[in-house]
Design an enzyme around this catalytic site. Structure first.
Site, PDB file in Angstrom:
ATOM      1  N   GLU A 113       7.847 -75.066  28.135  1.00  0.00           N
ATOM      2  CA  GLU A 113       8.687 -74.640  29.253  1.00  0.00           C
ATOM      3  C   GLU A 113       9.168 -75.891  29.985  1.00  0.00           C
ATOM      4  O   GLU A 113       8.344 -76.728  30.383  1.00  0.00           O
ATOM      5  CB  GLU A 113       7.893 -73.758  30.202  1.00  0.00           C
ATOM      6  CG  GLU A 113       7.388 -72.462  29.598  1.00  0.00           C
ATOM      7  CD  GLU A 113       6.523 -71.690  30.576  1.00  0.00           C
ATOM      8  OE1 GLU A 113       7.090 -71.069  31.497  1.00  0.00           O
ATOM      9  OE2 GLU A 113       5.289 -71.722  30.422  1.00  0.00           O
TER      10      GLU A 113
ATOM     11  N   ARG B 243      -7.566 -74.011  24.065  1.00  0.00           N
ATOM     12  CA  ARG B 243      -6.790 -75.002  24.795  1.00  0.00           C
ATOM     13  C   ARG B 243      -7.670 -76.205  25.104  1.00  0.00           C
ATOM     14  O   ARG B 243      -8.904 -76.135  25.045  1.00  0.00           O
ATOM     15  CB  ARG B 243      -6.210 -74.411  26.076  1.00  0.00           C
ATOM     16  CG  ARG B 243      -7.246 -73.993  27.107  1.00  0.00           C
ATOM     17  CD  ARG B 243      -6.578 -73.455  28.351  1.00  0.00           C
ATOM     18  NE  ARG B 243      -5.809 -74.491  29.020  1.00  0.00           N
ATOM     19  CZ  ARG B 243      -4.815 -74.234  29.879  1.00  0.00           C
ATOM     20  NH1 ARG B 243      -4.460 -72.999  30.131  1.00  0.00           N
ATOM     21  NH2 ARG B 243      -4.173 -75.230  30.462  1.00  0.00           N
TER      22      ARG B 243
ATOM     23  N   LYS C 145      -0.163 -76.421  34.647  1.00  0.00           N
ATOM     24  CA  LYS C 145       1.131 -76.921  35.117  1.00  0.00           C
ATOM     25  C   LYS C 145       1.315 -76.610  36.599  1.00  0.00           C
ATOM     26  O   LYS C 145       1.900 -77.411  37.342  1.00  0.00           O
ATOM     27  CB  LYS C 145       2.247 -76.290  34.276  1.00  0.00           C
ATOM     28  CG  LYS C 145       3.638 -76.837  34.549  1.00  0.00           C
ATOM     29  CD  LYS C 145       3.891 -78.120  33.790  1.00  0.00           C
ATOM     30  CE  LYS C 145       4.038 -77.862  32.311  1.00  0.00           C
ATOM     31  NZ  LYS C 145       5.247 -77.145  31.927  1.00  0.00           N
TER      32      LYS C 145
END
Length: 570
Positions: free
Chosen positions: A45, A272, A282
Site C-alpha cells: 500500500e 509476519r 504502518k
C-alpha cells in the site's frame, strides 16, 4: 549494485526449502499451474515507507520468481485508499525494492489499473443477488456485525432489489452522494462464525483525489475485494500473505468462486516479522513520524528499509537476515541482535578501515619535532590487499579518544596513564609523561608524552611487551566532523502498541550527536553513502541526506560487538 536476476530457468542449489515452496512444488507436480509457470506478486500500500517486514515478503515473492522456471513476480501497488496514498510513497517503494536487489521488469501494476474491471465484477455480484447497497452508517454496520460468540443482524437493506442496488451503485460512482451515505456489501452469511463473511463492505464512497486516476472515481474497492480480483486478473498462481489474512482467506475464495473465476489463485499465509525494540505497524510508524518522535521515514532508528539504508545497512545483510529467519506458520519475535550480526558480517569484507576520534583528547609528543610530518602507510583492509593502502600523516600533536586515558587506572587498563607506554596504531610507542588541566575546572585537556624513535610501525625494538594499542588522528590534518551514534529506538523489547504510549517508550540513548569528532584525512570529501569501519569504534556511513564534503556527517551503522547484550549481562 546490480539487481539479482530472478528470471533464471533453474533454481539454485542454495534455494531455501520451506513449507511455501513445498506447497508450490506439489502444485507444479499436480499440474495446477494453468500458465505453466509460478506467478507471485508483492502488493504494498503506498501510504508510507516499506519496513523490514516488507523486506521478508519481497525476498519471498521475488525469490520464488527467481528460483522457478519461467516464473515471474509482479510489483502491484494496492492504491485503493486515496485519502492516505501518495505518488511519493510509490517512488520510494520502487527504490527500496531495487535497492534490495530485485527488479520487476515490465511487471509494474496498480490496483487502479483494474478499477473498471473491479467495478464490472461488483455489478455482476449485484445482478446475481450476491451484493447489495446498504444505507446504514459505518457505526450501525459495525454494531450489527455481532461478536465472536453472537451472530450478526441483517441489514434492513439486505433484500433491496438488485435493480435498485444497481441504480444506487451507479449514482454512488457518479458522485451523487456524500461519503458514508451508502456502501456496497457482499451478501454472504450474517451468522457465519467467521466475522469476515458477515456481509463485508466491498465498496465505499470517497471523494479524495487519487494519485493516478484523479477524480475519475468516487467509489473505491475495499482491500479484500480488490486483492482477490487483481490477483485473478493478473493470473497470479500463489498469493502469499501474512497470517493476519488467514481468516480473510474464506472471503478471498468466496469472491473467486462466486464470480466463477477460472483457475483461481491460491492464498498461502506465513508468519509476519516481529522485531524486538521495534514496531512493525504502518499505523504506529506513521504516528512516530507525524508526532515528531523521529525525524521522518528515513530516520536511521526506524525499521524502514530507507532508514536502514541511510544507517548503512548493506542490502546483502537484509537478504541474509530474511533467509536466516525463514518461513513459518507461527508468529514469533526475532531479536534485533540477529539483524545486527547479519549487518556486521556483511560490512566486514567490504568496509575500508579508517581512524576516527569521536571524543578527542590532545596528545603532545614532546620529542617529536614541531614542524615534522611523517607519512605512514596503512592498509585499507587487513584481509583484502586489493582495496589498497592509505597515507596517515603523523605530527607532533595528535588526538586520541578521551576514554583511552585514565589518571588512576585499574590493573587491566592497557591504555594511556601517567608513566604508561602505549602503541599508537601504525606509528610509534609513546609513554605518557605529563597531564595538563584546565585551571578553572581541573579537567584534563591535554596529555604529554615522548615517543621511542626506534619503534616506527609500533614495533618494540628490544622485544619489550606493550599491550595497549590506541588509534589517533593528526591534530593538524584531521578532518572535523559530526557523528551520530544510533541505538535501539525503544528501550523495551516489546513496546506497547498504544500510539499514545509510544513517545514515552523511546530509548533516550537511541541517538547521540557528537559535533567535535576528528577523522583521518583520507575521509575528506568521501561521497554520501560511503561505508567505513572506524577502527575500534564500529561501522559508519556518510549520511545520505546531511553529509557534504566540506561538512562531513557520519552515522554509526552498528558497533563492532553486541554492546547492548553485554549491558544486559548476556
Amino acid at each position: 549494485m546490480s539487481a539479482v536476476d530472478f528470471t533464471s530457468s533453474k533454481a539454485p542449489d542454495s534455494a531455501p526449502s520451506n513449507f511455501i515452496r513445498q506447497e508450490i512444488d506439489a502444485d507444479i507436480a499436480a499440474g495446477k499451474l494453468p500458465q505453466g509457470a509460478v506467478i507471485t506478486r508483492f502488493p504494498p500500500e503506498p501510504n508510507g515507507y516499506l519496513h523490514i517486514g516488507h523486506a521478508k515478503s519481497i525476498c519471498l515473492n521475488f525469490g520464488i520468481a527467481r528460483d522457478y522456471p519461467n516464473a515471474r513476480c509482479h510489483l502491484r501497488f494496492d492504491d485503493t485508499n486515496p485519502s492516505r496514498e501518495r505518488a511519493h510513497f510509490m517512488e520510494r517503494i520502487k527504490e527500496d525494492v531495487r535497492w534490495l536487489g530485485f527488479d520487476w521488469g515490465d511487471r509494474l501494476r496498480h490496483a487502479s489499473d483494474y478499477f473498471d474491471d473491479l467495478y464490472g465484477y461488483a455489478k455482476r455480484l449485484i445482478e446475481s443477488g450476491h451484493a447489495y447497497v446498504c444505507s446504514l452508517s459505518q457505526e450501525e454496520i459495525r454494531s450489527s456485525r455481532g461478536t465472536l460468540t453472537e451472530a450478526g443482524r441483517d441489514s434492513p437493506w439486505r433484500d433491496r432489489p438488485p435493480e435498485q442496488s444497481l441504480d444506487l451503485f451507479r449514482r454512488m460512482c457518479a458522485g451523487e452522494f456524500e461519503e458514508g451515505a451508502h456502501v456496497l456489501r457482499a451478501k454472504i452469511d450474517m451468522a457465519s462464525p467467521n466475522i469476515n463473511l458477515r456481509d463485508p463492505v466491498i465498496y465505499r464512497i470517497m471523494h479524495a483525489p487519487h494519485p493516478l486516476t484523479g477524480r475519475k472515481w468516487s467509489v473505491y474497492p475495499m482491500y479484500d475485494f480488490a486483492q482477490a480480483l487483481s490477483d485473478a486478473i493478473e493470473r497470479v498462481t500463489h498469493s502469499l500473505c501474512t497470517l493476519e489474512f488467514e481468516d480473510h482467506r474464506p472471503l478471498y475464495d468466496w469472491f473467486l468462486r462466486t464470480l466463477e473465476i477460472p483457475s483461481p489463485p491460491r492464498q498461502i499465509e506465513f508468519s509476519r516479522l516481529n522485531l524486538t525494540h521495534s514496531v512493525m505497524s504502518k499505523r504506529l510508524l506513521t504516528h512516530l513520524v507525524e508526532q515528531g518522535h523521529v525525524s521522518g521515514w528515513t530516520d536511521p532508528r526506524m525499521p524502514t528499509i530507507a532508514g536502514m539504508r541511510r544507517r548503512g545497512f548493506p542490502p546483502e545483510a537484509l537478504r541474509d537476515f530474511c533467509a536466516r529467519i525463514g518461513m513459518t506458520k507461527k508468529d514469533n519475535i526475532v531479536e534485533l541482535e540477529l539483524l545486527e550480526n547479519c549487518v556486521r558480517e556483511a560490512c566486514e569484507p567490504i568496509a575500508p578501515r579508517a581512524m576516527a576520534v569521536l571524543r578527542p583528547l590532545r596528545l603532545v609528543i614532546e620529542n617529536f619535532p614541531p614542524d615534522r610530518r611523517e607519512d605512514l602507510v596503512a592498509p585499507n583492509h587487513p584481509n583484502d590487499p586489493s582495496l589498497g593502502t592509505r597515507e596517515l600523516p603523523f605530527t607532533r600533536e595528535v588526538f586520541i579518544e578521551r576514554d583511552d586515558f585514565m589518571e588512576d587506572p585499574p590493573a587491566k587498563f592497557h591504555r594511556f596513564a601517567p608513566g604508561k607506554e602505549v602503541r599508537l596504531r601504525y606509528a610509534w610507542l609513546v609513554t605518557c609523561t605529563d597531564v595538563v588541566r584546565d585551571p578553572k575546572t581541573g579537567e584534563v585537556v591535554e596529555i604529554r608524552g615522548i615517543h621511542d624513535p626506534d619503534s616506527r610501525g609500533g614495533n618494540s625494538p628490544d622485544g619489550r611487551k606493550v599491550r595497549g594499542t590506541v588509534h589517533w588522528v593528526s591534530a593538524r590534518f584531521g578532518v572535523p566532523a559530526r557523528v551520530r551514534l544510533y541505538d535501539r529506538l525503544f528501550h523495551e523489547a516489546a513496546p506497547s502498541p498504544d500510539p499514545q504510549a509510544l513517545g514515552g517508550q523511546i530509548n533516550p540513548a537511541s541517538l547521540e550527536e557528537i559535533d567535535d569528532c576528528i577523522l583521518e584525512p583520507s575521509l575528506a570529501r568521501v561521497p554520501p553513502g560511503a561505508l567505513f569501519q572506524f577502527e575500534r569504534s564500529g561501522y559508519f556511513v556518510a549520511d545520505s541526506e546531511d553529509h557534504a564534503p566540506d561538512s562531513p556527517v557520519f552515522n554509526r551503522t552498528v558497533s563492532l560487538r553486541d554492546t547492548w547484550g553485554r549491558k544486559r549481562g548476556r
